[in-house]
Enzyme design. Structure first.
Site, mmCIF file in Angstrom:
data_model
loop_
_atom_site.group_PDB
_atom_site.id
_atom_site.type_symbol
_atom_site.label_atom_id
_atom_site.label_comp_id
_atom_site.label_asym_id
_atom_site.label_seq_id
_atom_site.Cartn_x
_atom_site.Cartn_y
_atom_site.Cartn_z
ATOM 1 N N GLU A 1 37.328 47.964 -22.941
ATOM 2 C CA GLU A 1 37.219 48.986 -23.608
ATOM 3 C C GLU A 1 39.410 49.407 -23.524
ATOM 4 O OE1 GLU A 1 34.227 51.834 -23.965
ATOM 5 O OE2 GLU A 1 33.119 50.124 -24.153
ATOM 6 N N ASN B 1 36.423 42.755 -22.920
ATOM 7 C CA ASN B 1 35.262 42.914 -23.695
ATOM 8 C C ASN B 1 36.120 44.468 -24.345
ATOM 9 O OD1 ASN B 1 32.978 42.078 -24.333
ATOM 10 N ND2 ASN B 1 32.030 44.513 -23.418
ATOM 11 N N HIS C 1 28.782 46.586 -31.457
ATOM 12 C CA HIS C 1 28.199 47.722 -32.008
ATOM 13 C C HIS C 1 28.241 47.779 -33.198
ATOM 14 C CE1 HIS C 1 26.850 48.860 -28.147
ATOM 15 N NE2 HIS C 1 28.008 48.287 -26.826
ATOM 16 N N GLU D 1 27.021 42.442 -26.632
ATOM 17 C CA GLU D 1 26.693 44.207 -26.524
ATOM 18 C C GLU D 1 25.834 43.981 -28.160
ATOM 19 O OE1 GLU D 1 28.231 47.469 -24.423
ATOM 20 O OE2 GLU D 1 29.453 46.039 -23.555
ATOM 21 N N ASP E 1 24.382 45.182 -31.067
ATOM 22 C CA ASP E 1 23.237 46.519 -31.686
ATOM 23 C C ASP E 1 23.470 46.665 -33.204
ATOM 24 O OD1 ASP E 1 25.279 48.198 -31.166
ATOM 25 O OD2 ASP E 1 23.475 49.251 -29.477
HETATM 26 C C1 XIL Z 1 26.288 52.280 -22.081
HETATM 27 C C2 XIL Z 1 24.434 52.366 -22.000
HETATM 28 O O1 XIL Z 1 23.506 51.541 -22.226
HETATM 29 C C3 XIL Z 1 24.439 54.060 -21.195
HETATM 30 O O2 XIL Z 1 23.193 53.199 -20.922
HETATM 31 C C4 XIL Z 1 24.770 54.678 -20.372
HETATM 32 O O3 XIL Z 1 24.824 55.590 -20.457
HETATM 33 C C5 XIL Z 1 26.761 54.569 -20.775
HETATM 34 O O4 XIL Z 1 26.561 53.200 -21.083
HETATM 35 N N1 XIL Z 1 30.506 49.926 -23.959
HETATM 36 C C6 XIL Z 1 29.614 49.736 -22.921
HETATM 37 C C7 XIL Z 1 28.422 49.330 -22.099
HETATM 38 O O5 XIL Z 1 30.727 48.574 -22.598
HETATM 39 O O6 XIL Z 1 28.731 49.362 -20.768
HETATM 40 C C8 XIL Z 1 28.000 51.030 -22.751
HETATM 41 O O7 XIL Z 1 26.760 51.272 -22.300
HETATM 42 C C9 XIL Z 1 27.966 50.616 -24.528
HETATM 43 C C10 XIL Z 1 28.922 50.698 -25.186
#
Ligand code: XIL
Length: 405
Positions: free
Chosen positions: A172, A219, A260, A291, A293
């Site tokens: 990020e 990423n 996401h 990641e 969802d």
């Molecule tokens: C999130 C976790 O799922 C949570 O448990 C934590 O509190 C915050 O981080 N992008 C990412 C992940 O790269 O590391 C993040 O994970 C979600 C967004």
């Protein structure tokens, strides 16, 4: 060549049978072959595609919840530490590392013959307070900060060497169009502010020096599709960035698209998402969904159990999962498809305030809070089961880029 010949033969055979009015015998599927009876990981392996999940390492050892670890083991072929490889977790006190939870996850993965994605080496979030406060109060200057970052990457990659398949080296690093007044994408966060954007190339080089074989990834989120390729197109910015890193001989191997998504937005279709992954891999990079969802807004009606509001959310969520899966299947360099939690019982969406008010988003994962499959779960299975050549071909393994210069 071979493929073309057998396809042609198949068409000819079908045509001949058709003319003769004979219905070709279809081999009866054994019950065990039915997609519904197979795990996600088994269906993924039809394509050489690894199916993964982020793992909550506390839930993994929760005596009262054996289903969690059973599902992690049975459904997935790769795992990612949801939190325990982040800097604040690994080194809460300066100079004292807590490897135990991450080592435990790796032991679990090895026992279950799973690959491990390392997450994450450089990110502006979940940094230890001693580091951010030291920078804020001036006791850590830029030179020391750079040395600390190099030291961190070297220690962590060395500790896990030989056990990590893909590392998220930098996470990020760039802005979103809505985050700046002019919408122009640029570098963001603690590291760019304090070290300038060159930390990105440095991070990949330091990671490579500590592990010659792990695949090194950039990423990010909201890089699911290209836009107008103008200054506000985040995907295009990341594309140019990784292209430039490759051209400079920086040892980068892949781009991770987090995935996401949220059902209240328009999002993208599978053709757009496939085009984006293919464009990244055309640079000689692997890709991965890292990641995934797809959350929804939880209105009062949803909370009250009104199916007229719940069903369209479940369907839209399944669609979003499917878009990204089809895109990944379409790109032979897309090595893995990882979900960010697989049950609503353990999903960051339910405990993180992402601007919509705490507790007002949810329903983001494949299984509900009681581990019952939702439409998204079966949709992913169907995508994996009902796909094949000529448009979906086995994965192309990625070789680690040694870098140069
Ligand atoms: C999130 C976790 O799922 C949570 O448990 C934590 O509190 C915050 O981080 N992008 C990412 C992940 O790269 O590391 C993040 O994970 C979600 C967004």
């Amino acid at each position: 060549m071979k493929l073309r010949r057998s396809t042609t033969a198949g068409i000819v055979a079908a045509a001949v049978l058709g003319l003769a009015g004979i219905v070709p015998a279809v081999a009866t599927l054994k019950p065990a072959d039915r997609p519904a009876d197979q795990s996600l990981k088994a269906l993924g392996m039809r394509h050489g595609l690894y199916i993964g999940t982020a793992v909550d390492t506390d839930a993994l050892v929760d005596e009262s919840d054996p289903t969690y670890r059973t599902k992690v083991a049975s459904e997935f072929s790769t795992v990612t530490a949801e939190n325990v490889m982040k800097w604040s977790e690994l080194e809460p006190t300066r100079g004292t590392y807590n490897w135990e939870p991450a080592d435990r996850l790796i032991a679990f993965a090895q026992k279950n013959r799973q690959q491990v994605r390392g997450h994450v080496l450089v990110w502006h979030n979940q940094l230890p307070e001693w580091l951010t406060e030291g920078v804020a109060d001036g006791s850590i200057d830029k030179e020391e900060l750079r040395a600390l970052l190099k030291n961190h990457i070297t220690n962590v990659v060395t500790h896990f060497r030989g056990k990590i398949w893909q590392w998220d080296v930098v996470n990020e690093a760039v802005t979103d169009p809505w985050a700046t007044s002019d919408g122009v994408i640029t570098y963001k966060g603690f590291w760019a502010e304090n070290l300038g954007p060159d930390y990105i190339a440095d991070a990949f080089r330091w990671a490579r020096a500590a592990d010659r074989k792990a695949l090194l990834f950039y990423n990010d989120y909201n890089i699911d599709a290209f836009g107008d390729e103008g200054p506000s197109d985040k995907t295009f910015f990341v594309y140019k960035m990784v292209k430039d890193l490759k051209a400079k001989g920086v040892p980068i191997d892949g781009v991770g698209s987090q995935g996401h998504l949220a059902t209240q937005y328009g999002n993208y279709d599978a053709l757009q998402a496939a085009a984006a992954l293919q464009r990244f891999s055309s640079l000689g990079l692997a890709t991965a969904l890292t990641e995934v969802d797809a959350r929804s807004q939880l209105t009062e009606q949803v909370k009250a159990g009104n199916s007229a509001e719940i069903n369209p959310r479940d369907q839209a969520s399944a669609y979003n999962y499917s878009v990204l899966m089809q895109a990944c299947l379409a790109d032979r360099h897309c090595l893995s498809y990882t979900v960010w939690g697989f049950t609503d019982k353990h999903s960051w969406v339910s405990y993180t305030d992402l601007g919509d008010g705490k507790g007002n988003e949810g329903m983001a994962t494949l299984l509900d809070e009681n581990y019952q499959p939702k439409k998204a779960y079966n949709t992913l299975k169907a995508d994996l089961a009902f796909a094949g050549g000529p448009l979906v071909q086995p994965r192309v393994p990625q070789r680690a880029n040694p870098g140069r210069g």
